[in-house]
Motif scaffolding. Structure first.
Motif, PDB file in Angstrom:
ATOM      1  N   PRO A 288       0.813  -1.215   0.000  1.00 20.69           N
ATOM      2  CA  PRO A 288       0.000   0.000   0.000  1.00 20.69           C
ATOM      3  C   PRO A 288       0.845   1.263   0.000  1.00 20.69           C
ATOM      4  O   PRO A 288       0.455   2.273  -0.611  1.00 20.69           O
ATOM      5  N   GLU A 289       2.001   1.213   0.645  1.00 26.94           N
ATOM      6  CA  GLU A 289       2.867   2.396   0.686  1.00 26.94           C
ATOM      7  C   GLU A 289       3.452   2.715  -0.690  1.00 26.94           C
ATOM      8  O   GLU A 289       3.583   3.900  -1.056  1.00 26.94           O
ATOM      9  N   ALA A 335      -3.979  -3.951  -2.503  1.00 26.58           N
ATOM     10  CA  ALA A 335      -2.928  -2.952  -2.299  1.00 26.58           C
ATOM     11  C   ALA A 335      -3.288  -1.633  -2.978  1.00 26.58           C
ATOM     12  O   ALA A 335      -3.025  -0.546  -2.435  1.00 26.58           O
ATOM     13  N   ARG A 336      -3.894  -1.724  -4.177  1.00 31.43           N
ATOM     14  CA  ARG A 336      -4.322  -0.492  -4.862  1.00 31.43           C
ATOM     15  C   ARG A 336      -5.358   0.266  -4.050  1.00 31.43           C
ATOM     16  O   ARG A 336      -5.284   1.491  -3.889  1.00 31.43           O
ATOM     17  N   ILE A 337      -6.339  -0.456  -3.538  1.00 32.25           N
ATOM     18  CA  ILE A 337      -7.416   0.173  -2.771  1.00 32.25           C
ATOM     19  C   ILE A 337      -6.867   0.806  -1.498  1.00 32.25           C
ATOM     20  O   ILE A 337      -7.150   1.973  -1.186  1.00 32.25           O
ATOM     21  N   GLU A 338      -6.060   0.057  -0.766  1.00 33.51           N
ATOM     22  CA  GLU A 338      -5.526   0.564   0.501  1.00 33.51           C
ATOM     23  C   GLU A 338      -4.521   1.682   0.272  1.00 33.51           C
ATOM     24  O   GLU A 338      -4.516   2.692   1.014  1.00 33.51           O
ATOM     25  N   GLY A 339      -3.684   1.546  -0.752  1.00 38.33           N
ATOM     26  CA  GLY A 339      -2.700   2.600  -1.036  1.00 38.33           C
ATOM     27  C   GLY A 339      -3.337   3.889  -1.518  1.00 38.33           C
ATOM     28  O   GLY A 339      -2.889   4.993  -1.175  1.00 38.33           O
ATOM     29  N   THR A 340      -4.408   3.765  -2.295  1.00 37.66           N
ATOM     30  CA  THR A 340      -5.128   4.957  -2.739  1.00 37.66           C
ATOM     31  C   THR A 340      -5.750   5.680  -1.548  1.00 37.66           C
ATOM     32  O   THR A 340      -5.724   6.922  -1.472  1.00 37.66           O
ATOM     33  N   ALA A 341      -6.285   4.914  -0.597  1.00 37.95           N
ATOM     34  CA  ALA A 341      -6.850   5.531   0.622  1.00 37.95           C
ATOM     35  C   ALA A 341      -5.763   6.223   1.441  1.00 37.95           C
ATOM     36  O   ALA A 341      -6.000   7.324   2.000  1.00 37.95           O
ATOM     37  N   LEU A 342      -4.574   5.632   1.526  1.00 35.76           N
ATOM     38  CA  LEU A 342      -3.475   6.273   2.242  1.00 35.76           C
ATOM     39  C   LEU A 342      -3.101   7.603   1.596  1.00 35.76           C
ATOM     40  O   LEU A 342      -2.837   8.605   2.273  1.00 35.76           O
ATOM     41  N   ALA A 343      -3.065   7.615   0.268  1.00 35.21           N
ATOM     42  CA  ALA A 343      -2.726   8.851  -0.437  1.00 35.21           C
ATOM     43  C   ALA A 343      -3.772   9.921  -0.204  1.00 35.21           C
ATOM     44  O   ALA A 343      -3.456  11.099   0.018  1.00 35.21           O
ATOM     45  N   ALA A 344      -5.042   9.530  -0.257  1.00 36.72           N
ATOM     46  CA  ALA A 344      -6.131  10.488  -0.016  1.00 36.72           C
ATOM     47  C   ALA A 344      -6.001  11.096   1.376  1.00 36.72           C
ATOM     48  O   ALA A 344      -6.195  12.306   1.563  1.00 36.72           O
ATOM     49  N   GLU A 345      -5.681  10.259   2.345  1.00 32.79           N
ATOM     50  CA  GLU A 345      -5.525  10.743   3.725  1.00 32.79           C
ATOM     51  C   GLU A 345      -4.378  11.742   3.814  1.00 32.79           C
ATOM     52  O   GLU A 345      -4.479  12.791   4.435  1.00 32.79           O
TER      53      GLU A 345
END
Length: 349
Positions: A288-289, A335-345
């Motif tokens: 995700p990172e 990983a795409r879903i979780e990483g995209t959420a991390l970026a949004a945050e």
């Protein structure tokens, strides 16, 4: 506001479906296809995908589903060479009039029986099907008549998906980059874009807002057909199309900053761009990172309110491609879903 994220399309077929495909029992095949669609959607929902797809489980390939079973075809069509030496070959039309034998809306309706989530429907771009017409022509069926029939069929295919409730309809235009390898002058690319634009221009502004174009250098059996073609030669023309969304392979690109600069210079006003943050051909599962950092890089070049993420391409565009496991595909999507959420945050969205 969040950053939208969507799958591109194909997911590796289930073992049960692969077994049914090699048998000759039509009833067993239909049952296996339905079970595979149901399982694909359930697994996408389980990992939190805001938009789901049927994973193209019932398609023989992303490119040839409309003509599967047509009698007026020969196997001697355009050959697509991949970097590892293997090839795929399109069929060739032998008589007219040209009509679709199978329609994407049927796949969409079958998928929607298994979910209340937004469902994305991938369709083959008419530009790809224009390659079915032989260079030597067809007696009594000129190319102009074929193209008129093709545009009519493609428009009907897209409209039927929109009418059946597709969240978005994605036109797979993966031959765009390849065309520059086959014809570096750009003439072939211009003709392919013109075919797609004839269809897009028939749609209303609201309809085009729900239609996107996808491009990639191909993905089949762990290889590509045109990654060596400079993206900068393609994107300025590709981004002139009147689609509401553009889906761009980017994770496997050797110089993503350069590509993003080209996109920033040519992205049409009001259009969205979903950038690839997952490389389906890489056997390693992204973290995700890693995805987060790829999104943040894109956000330095593109307006965040018009930015989204996707996979570079489908994981198994041809039904017999088993180079990536089903579990690996879903791990990459997670990983795409979780990483995209991390970026949004991190972007404060």
């Amino acid at each position: 506001m969040t950053i939208p994220t969507e799958p591109i399309g194909s997911i590796p077929r289930t073992p049960e479906l692969l077994a049914a495909m090699s048998a000759s029992d039509a009833g067993a095949l239909a049952a296996a296809q339905d079970a595979a669609v149901r399982d694909t959607i359930a697994r996408l929902e389980e990992i939190g995908s805001p938009v789901v797809t049927d994973g193209e489980q019932a398609k023989p390939s992303f490119a040839t589903y409309p003509v599967a079973g047509l009698p007026d075809l020969s196997p001697e069509g355009v050959v697509i060479p991949f970097a590892d030496g293997h090839t795929r070959q399109l069929p060739q039309l032998t008589a007219g009039p040209f009509r679709y034998a199978n329609h994407a809306a049927d796949y969409l309706r079958a998928a929607r029986k298994h979910t209340n989530s937004p469902v994305k429907q991938a369709v083959i771009a008419p530009s790809a099907l224009s390659l079915l017409y032989p260079a030597g022509g067809i007696d009594g069926y000129p190319r102009e008549a074929f193209l008129e029939d093709l545009v009519n069929e493609a428009e009907a295919d897209i409209r039927a998906c929109l009418d059946a409730g597709a969240h978005v309809v994605q036109l797979d235009f993966t031959e765009a980059r390849l065309s520059l390898k086959l014809d570096p002058s750009g003439g072939l690319l211009d003709s392919l874009i013109a075919v797609n634009d004839q269809v897009l221009e028939r749609l209303s502004e609201d309809e085009r807002a729900r239609v996107g174009l996808h491009t990639s250098p191909g993905a089949d059996q762990g290889s590509t057909h045109s990654l060596d073609v400079d993206y900068a030669e393609l994107l300025p023309k590709f981004l002139r199309s009147r689609a509401g969304t553009f889906y761009l392979q980017l994770a496997s690109e050797p110089d993503p900053d350069r590509v993003l600069g080209v996109v920033a210079d040519h992205l049409p006003q009001g259009a969205r761009v979903l950038v690839g943050v997952i490389d389906p051909l890489d056997p390693a599962v992204e973290t995700p990172e890693q995805v987060r950092d790829r999104v943040l890089t894109a956000a330095r070049y593109l307006p965040v309110d018009r930015l989204g993420t996707c996979d570079d391409s489908g994981f198994a565009p041809f039904a017999d491609d088993t180079s990536t496991s089903r579990d690996t595909a879903f791990a990459k999507i997670r990983a795409r879903i979780e990483g995209t959420a991390l970026a949004a945050e991190q972007l404060g969205l």
